[in-house]
Design a protein around this motif. Structure first.
Motif, short mmCIF file in Angstrom:
data_model
loop_
_atom_site.label_atom_id
_atom_site.label_comp_id
_atom_site.label_asym_id
_atom_site.label_seq_id
_atom_site.Cartn_x
_atom_site.Cartn_y
_atom_site.Cartn_z
N ASP A 54 0.84 -1.20 0.00
CA ASP A 54 0.00 0.00 0.00
C ASP A 54 0.87 1.25 0.00
O ASP A 54 0.62 2.21 -0.74
N ARG A 76 2.50 1.90 -3.34
CA ARG A 76 1.54 2.45 -4.31
C ARG A 76 1.33 3.94 -4.07
O ARG A 76 1.31 4.72 -5.01
N ILE A 92 -1.70 -11.89 -16.77
CA ILE A 92 -2.32 -12.70 -15.72
C ILE A 92 -3.64 -13.32 -16.17
O ILE A 92 -3.95 -14.45 -15.82
N ARG A 93 -4.39 -12.61 -17.00
CA ARG A 93 -5.68 -13.17 -17.44
C ARG A 93 -5.53 -14.10 -18.63
O ARG A 93 -6.26 -15.07 -18.76
N PRO A 141 -5.70 -7.88 -10.99
CA PRO A 141 -5.07 -6.56 -11.04
C PRO A 141 -6.07 -5.42 -10.78
O PRO A 141 -5.66 -4.32 -10.45
N ASP A 142 -7.36 -5.67 -10.97
CA ASP A 142 -8.34 -4.61 -10.73
C ASP A 142 -8.74 -4.50 -9.27
O ASP A 142 -9.47 -3.59 -8.89
N ASP A 143 -8.28 -5.45 -8.48
CA ASP A 143 -8.67 -5.49 -7.08
C ASP A 143 -7.47 -5.05 -6.23
O ASP A 143 -6.81 -5.85 -5.61
N ARG A 144 -7.18 -3.75 -6.30
CA ARG A 144 -6.00 -3.27 -5.59
C ARG A 144 -6.37 -2.40 -4.41
O ARG A 144 -7.17 -1.49 -4.53
N GLY A 145 -5.73 -2.65 -3.29
CA GLY A 145 -5.90 -1.80 -2.12
C GLY A 145 -7.34 -1.70 -1.67
O GLY A 145 -8.18 -2.52 -2.03
N VAL A 147 -0.17 -6.08 -17.19
CA VAL A 147 -0.44 -7.01 -16.09
C VAL A 147 -1.78 -7.73 -16.33
O VAL A 147 -1.91 -8.92 -16.04
N HIS A 148 -2.75 -7.04 -16.90
CA HIS A 148 -4.04 -7.67 -17.16
C HIS A 148 -3.91 -8.83 -18.15
O HIS A 148 -4.42 -9.91 -17.94
N ILE A 161 2.72 -9.10 -7.95
CA ILE A 161 2.79 -8.44 -9.26
C ILE A 161 1.41 -7.86 -9.63
O ILE A 161 1.29 -6.71 -10.04
N ALA A 162 0.38 -8.69 -9.47
CA ALA A 162 -0.97 -8.25 -9.83
C ALA A 162 -1.36 -7.01 -9.05
O ALA A 162 -2.13 -6.17 -9.51
N GLN A 163 -0.82 -6.89 -7.84
CA GLN A 163 -1.17 -5.77 -6.98
C GLN A 163 -0.37 -4.51 -7.27
O GLN A 163 -0.73 -3.43 -6.82
#
Lengths: 331, 329
Positions: free
Chosen positions: A202, A205, A250-251, B269-273, A246-247, A225-227
C-alpha cells in the motif's frame, strides 16, 4: 510512446567462474517509462536480480556484459549509457542518485554499527548539495512519510532496534530520499509477513503516486505483481519469455511457463482444484538447454523443433509478446 | 469421536526468562500461553500466524525440543501412550523416532559433506534401527523412491541439487525411521511457487500412503487452505480461532483471521488496495497486552476487549473462536 526513461537492449550478462563461462542473462530487452511499474517475475535462478543489478553495474568483478548490450537512461537532464561507464566515480550519479534499490533482506542492507539516520544523511550528502542539518531534516521527514512514528527518535536508532516491517519502511525512505528516477525493488516483501507485506505494498503504491518515479519490481509472487505492476516481464533461465500488461499476462498467459506459474499458485477461490507444479527443476545455467530454454519442462514441447531452434517473440494483441513455437504456429 | 486424538495439548505454556539487569525488572517471554489443541489421527493439521506468534515454538514443544513450562501434551498413536512433558530417557528415544521434523530451509538443513545416501541413512544408524548395511541401504532406497529421488541421486552431495530436490531429501530423511507424526515447519516457504506445488502434492500423497499425522506450520494462508483439513490460527502465543479448513475460509469469525485473509495479495489486477489493513505490528511476547491480546491492532475492539480476556467458544461444529464479538447470541 514517448522516450522511455530506461531502455535495456539485448542485455547479455556472463560470469567467469572456475567451471567456465556462465550465462545468467541472455538477450533481454525491456523499457520502462517514467512513472511506470514493470514487474519482473521468475523462479530463483532466472536472472532477474542480475538484470536489475546490471542497471547500476552492481554485478561482481567477474562479469562480462555482451558486446551489443546497451542500457540507456534518458530524461530531461541526462542521457547516460550505463554500460559504457568504466570508472566507479562516473557511476556515482547513477548508483543511489538516478537509481535506488531496495533489497529483500533489510537487516543485511543497513550497516549494523551506524545509526539509520547517519546512513540516510551520508547518502543525501553524497547525492545532493544539502548540508548536514538540511539532510537530517529531510531524512526525518522521509521516515515520517513512510509511516514510521516518532521519526526524530527513530532517526538516532540502529537497524537492530527496528522490526522487520519497519526496517523495510526505513529502507524505502532511504531509497526515495534522493528522489531517484528509477527505484529497483528486489523482492522487497518476500521476507515480511502477509499483514506487513500488505502495508508495504500500500505504501509503495502511495509513494509512486506522490513521487512519480518508475519502479522495476522483482518478485516470484504473481499475486504481488498483480497488486503493483503496470506491465510484466516473465523471465526464465536468463530470457524474457513473455511481456505484456499485467491484465493480459495474468488473465491470458500466452507462454506455457507463465501458465505453469499461475497454475502452481494456490488460490483461495478454487480450493478443489489440484495444484499443478511446473514439472522438473530449473536447469543449471552451466548446462543451458539447446533451443527453447523451457523445452525440458514444457507440457507443449514438440520434439525436433523446440529442442533445436530458438523461438522468437511473437506479438499478440495489445502489445503482449511471448516467445514460443506454439504461438508462432498459431496453435 | 471415540478415538483419542493423536496429539492432545492441554493448557500448554512455554515461557523463557529474559536476563535482567540491575535496574530493570526480570522479564518473561510468553512464547506460548495456555494453549489447548487436539490434533486428530491421520489429519493434515495447519497452524498459521505471523512471525512471533509462537507457531514454531508450539511445534517444537510437541517434539519436546522446547522447554515445557506448564501443561500437558499427550501423544497416543495406538502403540504407545506418552505424556510428552514427563518422558523417561528410554521413552524419549522411542518418541524421537515416532515424531519427526521437516525444516524450513533445505539449504541449511543438509550437511554439505555427506552424500545424500548418508544423510538419509543417518537417523537409522544413530537410532540403531537396522542391523546391517544392506538393510540400511534397502530402507534408504525404498524411502528415496517414495520421495522421487533416484539411485543416481543417492551418491551425490547436496550442493548438486536444487531447492525442491533438497527439500525432497529432507523429507526422505524425516520419513526413513517411519514416524507416525510429522511437524513440517514452513517446509515450502523457501521454495519457488512452481516447486512449492510439487512438494505440497508429495506431502499429501505421503500422508495418505504412510498414514502419518501432519502438523503443517505456515504463514501462508493460501498454502494452508489447499493442503490442510483443519486450521488453527495463532496470535501472540495463543490460538484465536480453530476450524475445519473450509469452514474457516468460508466463515472466518476472528478479526485477526479476517485480516490475514484480506492481506493475501489478490491475483486480480483490478482489485488493488481499499481493503481492510491491519495497523501496526505484533507486540512483543515479553509484554503481552491485557485483556484480548489482539485488541491493540483490532479494528473492532470495544472497551471490554481491553480488560477482559475472551473465552474460547464453539460457535458451530468444531469451529472455535476466542473473541468477545464472535458468535453473537
Amino acid at each position: 510512446m514517448a522516450t522511455p526513461l530506461i531502455s535495456v537492449q539485448d542485455l547479455t550478462v556472463q560470469f567467469r567462474t572456475d567451471e567456465g563461462l556462465v550465462t545468467a542473462v541472455d538477450g533481454v530487452n525491456f523499457e520502462i517509462g517514467a512513472g511506470e511499474v514493470l514487474g519482473l517475475v521468475g523462479e530463483s535462478g532466472s536472472g532477474k536480480s542480475v538484470t536489475a543489478k546490471s542497471l547500476m553495474q552492481l554485478n561482481g568483478g567477474n562479469t562480462l556484459y555482451g558486446e551489443e548490450s546497451r542500457i540507456r537512461f534518458q530524461d530531461d537532464e541526462n542521457d547516460i549509457d550505463v554500460l559504457s561507464l568504466r570508472k566507479p566515480k562516473d557511476l556515482v550519479p547513477v548508483r543511489g542518485g538516478l537509481v535506488s534499490m531496495i533489497f529483500q533482506e533489510p537487516m543485511a542492507s543497513f550497516a549494523p554499527a551506524i545509526t539509520i539516520g547517519d546512513q540516510m544523511v551520508e547518502q543525501l550528502r553524497l547525492h545532493t548539495n544539502m548540508n548536514k542539518a538540511e539532510a537530517k531534516e529531510h531524512a526525518i521527514e522521509m521516515l515520517a512519510k513512510v509511516g514510521i512514528s516518532d521519526a526524530a527518535r527513530r532517526f538516532g536508532q540502529y537497524a537492530f532496534e527496528f522490526s522487520g516491517g519497519m526496517r523495510q519502511r526505513a529502507m524505502i525512505a532511504m531509497a526515495l530520499s534522493t528522489q531517484p528516477k528509477l527505484l529497483i525493488a528486489d523482492e522487497p516483501t518476500t521476507a515480511l509477513d502477509v499483514t506487513i507485506q500488505a502495508q508495504v505494498l500500500d505504501l509503495m503504491r502511495d509513494l509512486v503516486a506522490e513521487f512519480g518515479m518508475a519502479i522495476l519490481f522483482i518478485t516470484h509472487d504473481l499475486g504481488v505483481i498483480a497488486q503493483t505492476a503496470d506491465r510484466v516481464a516473465v523471465m526464465y533461465l536468463g530470457k524474457t519469455v513473455e511481456t505484456g500488461t499485467v491484465h493480459e499476462v495474468i488473465r491470458r498467459p500466452a507462454h506455457p511457463y507463465t501458465s505453469g506459474l499461475l497454475n502452481a499458485l494456490p488460490k483461495l477461490e478454487a480450493l478443489d482444484e489440484p495444484l499443478t507444479a511446473v514439472p522438473g527443476d530449473i536447469p543449471s545455467p552451466l548446462d543451458r538447454p539447446s533451443g527453447c530454454v523451457f523445452h525440458t519442462r514444457c507440457p507443449k514441447v514438440v520434439p525436433g523443433i523446440c529442442d533445436s531452434r530458438m523461438p522468437t517473440p511473437t506479438s499478440l494483441d495489445g502489445g503482449q509478446q511471448a516467445a514460443c513455437f506454439a504461438l508462432e504456429a498459431g496453435l | 469421536m471415540s478415538e483419542r486424538p493423536h496429539v492432545s495439548i492441554q493448557d500448554l505454556s512455554v515461557h523463557y526468562p529474559l536476563g535482567r539487569s540491575l535496574f530493570t525488572k526480570a522479564l518473561t517471554v510468553h512464547a506460548i500461553d495456555h494453549v489447548s489443541l487436539d490434533i486428530p489421527r491421520g489429519s493434515f493439521f495447519g497452524l498459521v500466524g505471523e512471525s512471533g506468534s509462537g507457531k514454531t515454538t508450539l511445534g517444537r514443544a510437541i517434539l519436546k525440543a522446547a522447554p515445557i513450562t506448564d501443561g500437558h501434551i499427550a501423544y497416543v498413536d495406538g502403540e504407545v501412550d506418552y505424556d510428552v512433558a514427563g518422558l523417561s530417557k528410554t521413552d524419549l528415544k522411542d518418541y524421537r523416532r515416532r515424531a519427526q521434523l521437516i525444516f524450513q530451509d533445505p539449504y541449511a538443513a543438509l550437511s554439505p559433506r555427506m552424500t545424500v545416501r548418508d544423510i538419509i541413512a543417518e537417523p537409522l544408524e544413530v537410532m540403531g534401527l537396522t542391523t546391517s548395511r544392506g538393510e540400511t541401504d534397502e530402507r534408504v532406497r525404498e524411502i528415496a523412491a517414495k520421495c522421487r529421488l533416484n539411485l543416481e541421486h543417492l551418491r551425490r552431495f547436496p550442493h548438486a541439487f536444487s531447492g525442491g530436490q533438497r527439500q525432497r531429501i529432507s523429507i526422505a530423511r524425516a520419513l526413513v525411521c517411519e514416524p507416525k507424526f510429522l511437524v513440517a515447519d514452513e517446509s515450502v516457504a523457501a521454495l519457488d511457487v512452481s516447486i512449492q506445488a510439487d512438494i505440497l502434492n508429495l506431502l499429501k500423497s505421503l500422508q495418505r500412503d504412510l498414514d502419518i499425522t501432519f502438523l503443517f506450520i505456515s504463514h501462508d494462508l493460501s498454502v494452508v487452505a489447499h493442503t490442510c483439513d483443519h486450521v488453527a490460527v495463532m496470535y501472540l502465543g495463543s490460538i484465536v480461532e480453530s476450524a475445519p479448513t473450509r469452514e474457516l475460509f468460508r466463515n472466518p469469525t476472528h478479526p485477526y483471521t479476517k485480516a490475514l485473509l484480506s492481506a493475501i495479495p489478490s491475483l486480480d489486477p483490478d482489485d488493488r488496495g481499499g481493503r481492510q489493513r491491519l495497523e501496526g505490528e505484533i507486540p512483543s511476547p515479553a509484554n503481552i497486552p491485557p485483556g484480548c491480546r489482539f485488541h491493540t491492532r483490532c479494528p473492532v475492539a470495544e472497551e471490554r476487549c481491553r480488560s477482559e480476556e475472551p473465552a474460547w467458544r464453539e460457535g458451530s461444529e468444531e469451529h472455535f473462536t476466542a473473541c468477545h464479538l464472535a458468535w453473537p447470541d
